[in-house]
Motif scaffolding. Structure first.
Motif, mmCIF file in Angstrom:
data_model
loop_
_atom_site.group_PDB
_atom_site.id
_atom_site.type_symbol
_atom_site.label_atom_id
_atom_site.label_comp_id
_atom_site.label_asym_id
_atom_site.label_seq_id
_atom_site.Cartn_x
_atom_site.Cartn_y
_atom_site.Cartn_z
ATOM 1 N N GLU A 292 0.830 -1.205 0.000
ATOM 2 C CA GLU A 292 0.000 0.000 0.000
ATOM 3 C C GLU A 292 0.867 1.259 0.000
ATOM 4 O OE1 GLU A 292 -3.770 1.890 2.505
ATOM 5 O OE2 GLU A 292 -2.409 0.486 3.489
ATOM 6 N N LYS A 293 1.847 1.310 0.889
ATOM 7 C CA LYS A 293 2.717 2.486 0.959
ATOM 8 C C LYS A 293 3.610 2.578 -0.271
ATOM 9 C CE LYS A 293 2.834 2.768 6.010
ATOM 10 N NZ LYS A 293 3.691 2.663 7.226
ATOM 11 N N ARG A 294 4.005 1.451 -0.793
ATOM 12 C CA ARG A 294 4.879 1.447 -1.970
ATOM 13 C C ARG A 294 4.129 1.966 -3.202
ATOM 14 N NH1 ARG A 294 9.823 -1.076 -2.207
ATOM 15 N NH2 ARG A 294 10.630 -1.644 -4.266
ATOM 16 N N PHE A 295 2.897 1.522 -3.376
ATOM 17 C CA PHE A 295 2.096 2.038 -4.495
ATOM 18 C C PHE A 295 1.934 3.553 -4.382
ATOM 19 C CE2 PHE A 295 -0.304 -2.279 -4.545
ATOM 20 C CZ PHE A 295 0.707 -2.853 -5.292
ATOM 21 N N ALA A 296 1.649 4.032 -3.173
ATOM 22 C CA ALA A 296 1.445 5.468 -2.972
ATOM 23 C C ALA A 296 2.726 6.243 -3.269
ATOM 24 C CB ALA A 296 0.988 5.735 -1.540
ATOM 25 N N ARG A 297 3.877 5.707 -2.849
ATOM 26 C CA ARG A 297 5.154 6.380 -3.119
ATOM 27 C C ARG A 297 5.420 6.460 -4.616
ATOM 28 N NH1 ARG A 297 10.449 4.220 -3.591
ATOM 29 N NH2 ARG A 297 9.907 2.257 -2.574
ATOM 30 N N HIS A 298 5.161 5.378 -5.323
ATOM 31 C CA HIS A 298 5.409 5.382 -6.762
ATOM 32 C C HIS A 298 4.495 6.363 -7.492
ATOM 33 C CE1 HIS A 298 7.823 1.772 -6.029
ATOM 34 N NE2 HIS A 298 8.318 1.963 -7.240
ATOM 35 N N GLN A 299 3.232 6.392 -7.105
ATOM 36 C CA GLN A 299 2.325 7.319 -7.769
ATOM 37 C C GLN A 299 2.711 8.764 -7.481
ATOM 38 O OE1 GLN A 299 -1.842 7.423 -6.529
ATOM 39 N NE2 GLN A 299 -2.438 7.663 -8.666
ATOM 40 N N ARG A 300 3.018 9.032 -6.221
ATOM 41 C CA ARG A 300 3.389 10.394 -5.827
ATOM 42 C C ARG A 300 4.616 10.866 -6.600
ATOM 43 N NH1 ARG A 300 7.066 11.990 -1.675
ATOM 44 N NH2 ARG A 300 6.684 14.119 -0.940
ATOM 45 N N CYS A 301 5.656 10.048 -6.650
ATOM 46 C CA CYS A 301 6.892 10.450 -7.320
ATOM 47 C C CYS A 301 6.714 10.536 -8.827
ATOM 48 C CB CYS A 301 8.014 9.473 -6.971
ATOM 49 S SG CYS A 301 8.639 9.634 -5.289
ATOM 50 N N SER A 302 5.977 9.597 -9.407
ATOM 51 C CA SER A 302 5.791 9.623 -10.852
ATOM 52 C C SER A 302 4.991 10.846 -11.289
ATOM 53 C CB SER A 302 5.097 8.351 -11.327
ATOM 54 O OG SER A 302 4.995 8.334 -12.743
ATOM 55 N N LEU A 303 3.920 11.160 -10.565
ATOM 56 C CA LEU A 303 3.123 12.336 -10.919
ATOM 57 C C LEU A 303 3.935 13.616 -10.764
ATOM 58 C CD1 LEU A 303 -0.359 11.430 -9.369
ATOM 59 C CD2 LEU A 303 0.343 11.324 -11.780
ATOM 60 N N ALA A 304 4.791 13.664 -9.742
ATOM 61 C CA ALA A 304 5.648 14.835 -9.571
ATOM 62 C C ALA A 304 6.644 14.952 -10.713
ATOM 63 C CB ALA A 304 6.365 14.755 -8.226
ATOM 64 N N LEU A 305 7.231 13.828 -11.116
ATOM 65 C CA LEU A 305 8.161 13.844 -12.245
ATOM 66 C C LEU A 305 7.453 14.307 -13.517
ATOM 67 C CD1 LEU A 305 10.888 13.157 -13.582
ATOM 68 C CD2 LEU A 305 10.010 10.821 -13.913
ATOM 69 N N GLN A 306 6.248 13.790 -13.743
ATOM 70 C CA GLN A 306 5.498 14.197 -14.938
ATOM 71 C C GLN A 306 5.194 15.689 -14.918
ATOM 72 O OE1 GLN A 306 2.087 11.512 -15.600
ATOM 73 N NE2 GLN A 306 3.249 9.931 -14.524
ATOM 74 N N ALA A 307 4.848 16.225 -13.746
ATOM 75 C CA ALA A 307 4.585 17.659 -13.631
ATOM 76 C C ALA A 307 5.840 18.464 -13.942
ATOM 77 C CB ALA A 307 4.077 17.986 -12.227
ATOM 78 N N GLY A 308 6.984 17.996 -13.451
ATOM 79 C CA GLY A 308 8.237 18.687 -13.713
ATOM 80 C C GLY A 308 8.601 18.685 -15.184
ATOM 81 N N ILE A 309 8.402 17.550 -15.836
ATOM 82 C CA ILE A 309 8.716 17.448 -17.265
ATOM 83 C C ILE A 309 7.819 18.365 -18.095
ATOM 84 C CG2 ILE A 309 8.600 15.882 -19.247
ATOM 85 C CD1 ILE A 309 9.494 13.655 -17.217
ATOM 86 N N ALA A 310 6.533 18.350 -17.770
ATOM 87 C CA ALA A 310 5.598 19.218 -18.502
ATOM 88 C C ALA A 310 5.955 20.692 -18.310
ATOM 89 C CB ALA A 310 4.174 18.940 -18.045
ATOM 90 N N ALA A 311 6.343 21.071 -17.096
ATOM 91 C CA ALA A 311 6.697 22.461 -16.835
ATOM 92 C C ALA A 311 8.001 22.864 -17.515
ATOM 93 C CB ALA A 311 6.792 22.696 -15.326
ATOM 94 N N LEU A 312 8.876 21.922 -17.767
ATOM 95 C CA LEU A 312 10.058 22.209 -18.562
ATOM 96 C C LEU A 312 9.683 22.679 -19.967
ATOM 97 C CD1 LEU A 312 12.478 19.204 -17.785
ATOM 98 C CD2 LEU A 312 12.861 21.592 -17.172
ATOM 99 N N GLY A 313 8.516 22.233 -20.415
ATOM 100 C CA GLY A 313 8.089 22.530 -21.776
ATOM 101 C C GLY A 313 8.231 21.346 -22.704
ATOM 102 N N LEU A 314 8.468 20.158 -22.140
ATOM 103 C CA LEU A 314 8.567 18.927 -22.924
ATOM 104 C C LEU A 314 7.234 18.200 -22.907
ATOM 105 C CD1 LEU A 314 12.047 17.743 -21.601
ATOM 106 C CD2 LEU A 314 11.578 18.896 -23.768
ATOM 107 N N ARG A 315 6.998 17.387 -23.936
ATOM 108 C CA ARG A 315 5.720 16.692 -24.065
ATOM 109 C C ARG A 315 5.847 15.248 -23.600
ATOM 110 N NH1 ARG A 315 2.893 17.376 -29.772
ATOM 111 N NH2 ARG A 315 1.391 16.133 -28.602
#
Length: 419
Positions: A292-315
């Motif tokens: 349960e905690k591992r799934f939550a950690r992966h989702q949290r980090c992946s969504l944050a990474l995706q937000a960072g990439i999008a804000a860089l201006g990459l698709r």
């Protein structure tokens, strides 16, 4: 009297091969260790690295105890009560081949849902053993239509259906896996699922979803070393393995022979002892954290990474509704190639990311130890600097700020929920 003297050298033989002079690993590896943020392998915890340095008797009582604990922990990670959990001395693809070669033989009807490189690999394995293979080809960046799947199954009546839970090649998540399994099982097929990059990173419930075989590699979500994998068979799948009339052509991958080691503490071949010990520690760390905690950690980090990439201006390459959490695909800006980006970020910033089998993308992994905040900040910064160095327009401060805001917001939400 027998002549025991050595034979005379053949005067026509070539000059003996000279002893080579080679560099030590210290002369080959970079001075600063590379941060492994590609589609695998991933960084490994200290406990896993230590276990991988140990060698014990592969048939002794200590090893038998280790194997029993590996199976117990693997059942938790697979979410199965099946007895038929085995290790595989080889990469995730070897576990894939164990599944295919034990369940199928010449003439077996196999339907492979193909939406990328690795799902197609299972179809190819089935063809090579003589199975009658039909593919349900899915367009890139899409998932299979349930209606089309149902019609295909009704028409072809497959005995085996193969599918990848997370297609790492194009970062597509087959989010309707549970429904796909339900449709296939209702038609009497056994279902084989490749969960190499999703096991322990995203929910997958083998028993509740009715999956017959799940395979995974050690070097991704489990954060163990490459080369030792896991496979779990349902009782129905094991009955098919046990009652087949022709022997498996793959001796090392014959599940009934592997059973002798994994369930009877007997000999099959010399097991990769250090790798099994490493896998034990990797599974122990998963169990300590809990799924349960591992799934939550992966989702949290992946969504944050995706937000960072999008804000860089990459698709981001894959639509959000079928985007894989554990491997994130990023379109390479015009004028650059994936090789340009991967080579530059590795050479100049000591961060390893991946290309992808001819697609115009680079991939960043979010599996196991990759999902740590400090790794995310280093990777987003290195990617942004790389793009700048290669004359692609990105907003590096915005990318890092978006990463920070996403992580902070999820922390605030978690704290609020706990009050």
């Amino acid at each position: 009297m027998t002549d025991l003297s050595f034979p005379r050298p053949n005067t026509l033989s070539p000059t003996p091969i000279p002893c080579p002079t080679v560099d030590s690993l210290d002369g080959i590896l970079p001075d600063e260790p590379l941060l492994m943020m590609g589609a695998g392998p991933v960084p490994i915890p200290a406990a896993v690295a230590h276990a991988n340095s140990v060698v014990i008797n592969h048939l002794g009582d200590t090893m038998a105890r280790v194997i029993n604990q590996v199976k117990t922990m693997a059942r938790y990670v697979f979410q199965t009560r099946s007895n038929w959990v085995l290790g595989v001395a080889g990469p995730g693809s070897a576990a894939m081949e164990m599944a295919v070669s034990n369940l199928a033989w010449p003439g077996t009807r196999v339907l492979s849902v193909v939406n990328g490189f690795f799902s197609d690999r299972m179809a190819e394995m089935a063809r090579r053993i003589g199975a009658t293979v039909t593919t349900l080809d899915v367009a890139d960046r899409e998932i299979a239509s349930l209606d089309t799947l149902a019609r295909t199954i009704e028409r072809d009546r497959p005995e085996i259906v193969t599918i990848v839970h997370g297609e790492t090649s194009n970062t597509v998540w087959n989010r309707q896996l549970k429904d796909i399994v339900r449709i296939a099982k209702a038609a009497g097929a056994l279902v084989v699922v490749d969960a190499v990059c999703t096991l322990s990173t995203m929910p997958l419930d083998m028993d509740a979803w009715g999956i017959d075989v799940v395979i995974t590699g050690g070097q991704k979500g489990l954060s163990s070393i490459p080369g030792v994998s896991l496979i779990a068979f349902s009782d129905d799948a094991w009955d098919r393995v046990r009652t087949r009339t022709a022997p498996n052509t793959h001796w090392c991958l014959d599940a009934t022979l592997a059973e002798n080691f994994w369930h009877k503490a007997g000999y099959h071949y010399t097991a990769p002892v250090s790798g099994v010990l490493a896998l034990h520690e990797a599974l122990r760390l998963v169990c300590t954290e809990t799924l349960e905690k591992r799934f939550a950690r992966h989702q949290r980090c992946s969504l944050a990474l995706q937000a960072g990439i999008a804000a860089l201006g990459l698709r981001l390459y894959t639509p959000e509704d079928c985007r894989l959490n554990s491997v994130v695909g990023i379109e390479v800006p015009a004028g650059l190639t994936p090789r340009d980006v991967c080579h530059h970020i590795s050479r100049h910033y000591q961060v390893e990311i991946s290309g992808s089998f001819g697609l115009p993308i680079v991939r960043i992994g979010q599996m196991g130890e990759q999902c740590r905040e400090h790794h995310l900040f280093r990777t987003v910064h290195a990617l942004g600097r790389t793009m700048r160095d290669l004359n692609a327009k990105v907003d590096l401060p915005a990318g890092v700020a978006a990463l920070e805001e996403s992580l902070s917001a999820s922390t605030r939400d978690a704290l609020g929920a706990s009050r």
